[in-house]
Every structure is written in C-alpha cells, then in structure tokens.
Design a protein around this motif. Sequence first.
Motif, short mmCIF file in Angstrom:
data_model
loop_
_atom_site.label_atom_id
_atom_site.label_comp_id
_atom_site.label_asym_id
_atom_site.label_seq_id
_atom_site.Cartn_x
_atom_site.Cartn_y
_atom_site.Cartn_z
N PRO A 81 1.86 -1.67 -10.33
CA PRO A 81 2.45 -1.25 -11.82
C PRO A 81 3.66 -0.08 -11.79
N ILE A 82 3.29 0.89 -10.88
CA ILE A 82 3.97 2.04 -10.67
C ILE A 82 5.36 1.70 -10.16
N THR A 83 5.41 0.59 -9.20
CA THR A 83 6.55 0.14 -8.69
C THR A 83 7.39 -0.56 -9.68
N LEU A 84 6.62 -1.60 -10.53
CA LEU A 84 7.35 -2.35 -11.51
C LEU A 84 7.95 -1.44 -12.41
N GLY A 85 7.34 -0.32 -12.86
CA GLY A 85 7.53 0.58 -13.91
C GLY A 85 8.90 1.22 -13.24
N SER B 105 -4.27 3.81 9.15
CA SER B 105 -3.29 4.33 8.38
C SER B 105 -3.67 5.82 7.87
N PRO B 106 -2.66 6.45 7.78
CA PRO B 106 -2.74 7.89 7.14
C PRO B 106 -2.45 7.72 5.48
N TYR B 107 -2.39 6.64 4.90
CA TYR B 107 -2.07 6.51 3.74
C TYR B 107 -3.05 5.43 3.08
N ARG B 108 -3.07 5.65 1.74
CA ARG B 108 -4.10 5.11 0.99
C ARG B 108 -3.25 4.45 -0.21
N THR B 109 -3.20 3.06 -0.13
CA THR B 109 -2.59 2.39 -1.26
C THR B 109 -3.46 1.23 -2.01
N ARG B 110 -3.30 1.04 -3.32
CA ARG B 110 -4.09 0.19 -4.14
C ARG B 110 -2.95 -0.79 -4.84
N PHE B 111 -2.94 -2.01 -4.52
CA PHE B 111 -2.18 -2.95 -5.30
C PHE B 111 -2.13 -2.63 -6.86
N ALA B 112 -3.53 -2.53 -7.42
CA ALA B 112 -3.56 -2.32 -8.54
C ALA B 112 -3.05 -1.32 -9.26
N GLN C 100 1.89 -2.34 4.36
CA GLN C 100 1.83 -1.35 3.48
C GLN C 100 3.05 -0.17 3.34
N VAL C 101 3.51 -0.16 4.72
CA VAL C 101 4.82 0.89 4.55
C VAL C 101 5.84 0.38 4.09
N LEU C 102 6.12 -0.94 3.93
CA LEU C 102 7.00 -1.46 3.08
C LEU C 102 6.93 -1.59 1.65
N GLY C 103 5.79 -1.68 1.06
CA GLY C 103 5.37 -1.25 -0.29
C GLY C 103 5.64 0.15 -0.59
N LEU C 104 5.26 1.08 0.12
CA LEU C 104 5.70 2.48 -0.06
C LEU C 104 7.17 2.64 0.13
N TYR C 105 8.03 1.88 0.90
CA TYR C 105 9.36 2.22 0.95
C TYR C 105 9.95 1.86 -0.21
N LEU C 106 9.45 0.60 -0.91
CA LEU C 106 10.16 0.13 -2.34
C LEU C 106 10.05 1.24 -3.04
N GLN C 107 8.48 1.71 -3.32
CA GLN C 107 8.24 2.51 -4.34
C GLN C 107 9.13 3.85 -4.32
N PRO D 192 -0.91 -7.91 -0.98
CA PRO D 192 -2.55 -8.23 -0.96
C PRO D 192 -3.06 -7.60 0.37
N SER D 193 -2.18 -7.69 1.47
CA SER D 193 -2.46 -7.42 2.74
C SER D 193 -2.58 -5.87 2.79
N ALA D 194 -1.78 -5.34 1.70
CA ALA D 194 -1.70 -3.70 1.98
C ALA D 194 -2.86 -3.23 1.37
N THR D 195 -3.34 -3.82 0.53
CA THR D 195 -4.68 -3.34 -0.06
C THR D 195 -5.87 -3.70 0.86
N ALA D 196 -5.82 -4.66 1.40
CA ALA D 196 -6.94 -5.08 2.35
C ALA D 196 -6.99 -4.31 3.53
N GLN D 197 -5.67 -4.02 4.16
CA GLN D 197 -5.74 -2.93 5.12
C GLN D 197 -6.12 -1.60 5.07
N ASN D 198 -7.36 -1.16 4.83
CA ASN D 198 -7.66 0.19 4.44
C ASN D 198 -8.42 0.80 5.54
#
Length: 276
Positions: free
Chosen positions: A40-44, A29-36, A121-128, A19-25
């Motif tokens: 799903p991409i990461t889970l896929g 940050s040089p990146y744009r991430t959306r949890f929605a 946000q960075v950790l989310g990107l790292y996992l993906q 949630p914080s990754a999507t809220a921190q826009n």
Amino acid sequence: MKYSATLLLSGALFLAAGPSATAQNSSASPYRTRFAVDAPITLGLGAVSGLGLYLVQQKNGLTDAELARLSKNDVPKFDRFSAGNYSKSAQTAGDFLCYGSLVVAPGLLALNEDVRGRYGQVLGLYLQTMLTTDAIFTTTVGRVTRYRPFLYGTEGGATRNSKISTNSFFAGHTAHTATATFFAAKVFHDFNPNSPAEPFVWGAAALMPAAVAYTRVEAGKHFLSDNIVGYVIGATAGIVVPQLHKTTGNSYSLAPIQGLNANGYSYSGLLLTKQL
C-alpha cells in the motif's frame, strides 16, 4: 516522462516478487518487509507521482513575447554562469547515464550472492525508494515554475515554448540517478558491512549522479542549484528508505524527561526516540 517505462518494469517485478518477499524472512536479510504494509505504501507513492504528473501537464509554456523579456540578470549570481547553455550531445549523454543507471545499479546487486538470495525483496525496496523520489520530484515540478537555462539563450527551437521548459526545479535526472546509485551502495553495505570494496562502491555511487548533473548543466536543462537539490533528495531517499526497513538499528525507546526551559519554567513528559 521517460522514467515511467523503468518504473513500470520495476513495478511488474515487484508485484511478481511480492509474496516471496514476505515469505523470505530469514536472518540472512538485513531488511524486514511485509507485503501488507509495503505494497500500500508503494501504491500510494505511485498515486502521488501520478498526481504530480497531472500537475505538470496543467502547466503552460512561455509565449514568444515572454521569452523576449527574459534576462540573465534575473538569474541568481551563483547560477548565472549556465544561463544560455544548450547542447544536444550533453543531453544525450545525460539521458544515457541516467536511464542506464536506473537499470544497471540494481542489476549489479544481483551479482552479489547474498543479495541475490533476497532479490525479490530488494527489488520491492528499490521500487518503493524510486517512487519516493519520483513523488517528491513530480509534485515539486508540478507546482514550481522555474525557467530552464537554455531559455536565456537563442537555441532550442520549438521546445522553448513547451511547458517542460518551465520544469527546471529541481533536477529529476540527477535525483533519480542518485537514488539508484546510493540505494545500490546502501544495500551492498548492509549485506556486506565489512567488504573492502565499499569505498569503491560508495565512490561510484557519488560520482555517477555528479556526472549526470554536469551534463544537465551543459545541456541547459538545469541550473547548478537545481542539481544540488536533486542530488541531495535522491541520495537521501536512496539511503533512508532501506534504512527504515533495517531489522536492527531501528529500535524505539521511551523515557521520562524533565527540566527547565529558557524562560525558567519547568517541564516534564515522555521522550520517544528512534535509532536509525
């Protein structure tokens, strides 16, 4: 797979920080991430990795008779120098470097103040990014049979008949290490594009997976070609996945085109381009 523990840990951090990754826009940050979108991409990707692991479990090892028929002459000449290699110490060193890098590389990013402010946000990107490599790795190993170099020698004991002895292509340790280090270097670059430390960061990112590749050859786990493929796939994922999330430099353009092909026929249409 020993990678599972690290990926599960990263997954827990990702879900906690989602949630914080999507809220921190903010513009910081040089990146744009959306949890929605990204969740799903990461889970896929995780599901594809799981399918790959299932395929690996369905493989069979070699019988003693099949092992006896193996010949170094069947190995391509550019890989033959490592056929028969076996070293437990090299394997241990490679494990230490690989699994350590999976934690240390993203951990070092937290020392940077700008990255630390966007660490969820960075950790989310790292996992993906890691799961991208893992999905490619597990599905490839699950479908491709290539005998590990140590099978062309006499050492290895019971592991010689194990199904994992057919998992030489491609080098997972090298691929995952390259993903971790090149991801860290890419993120550092994007947050600090004019840093004088960049040559050292990219140099370290390149050397670490190369060192892991060396240990895997010495250990008799992979041929040189396995490591080259793993290195390229890992480095590519480590750079491309963050790049695809950049807030700038990802613009699309649509333009009409027309001309003549090689046979002299005219053509026309629309050209869609994406800047990376």
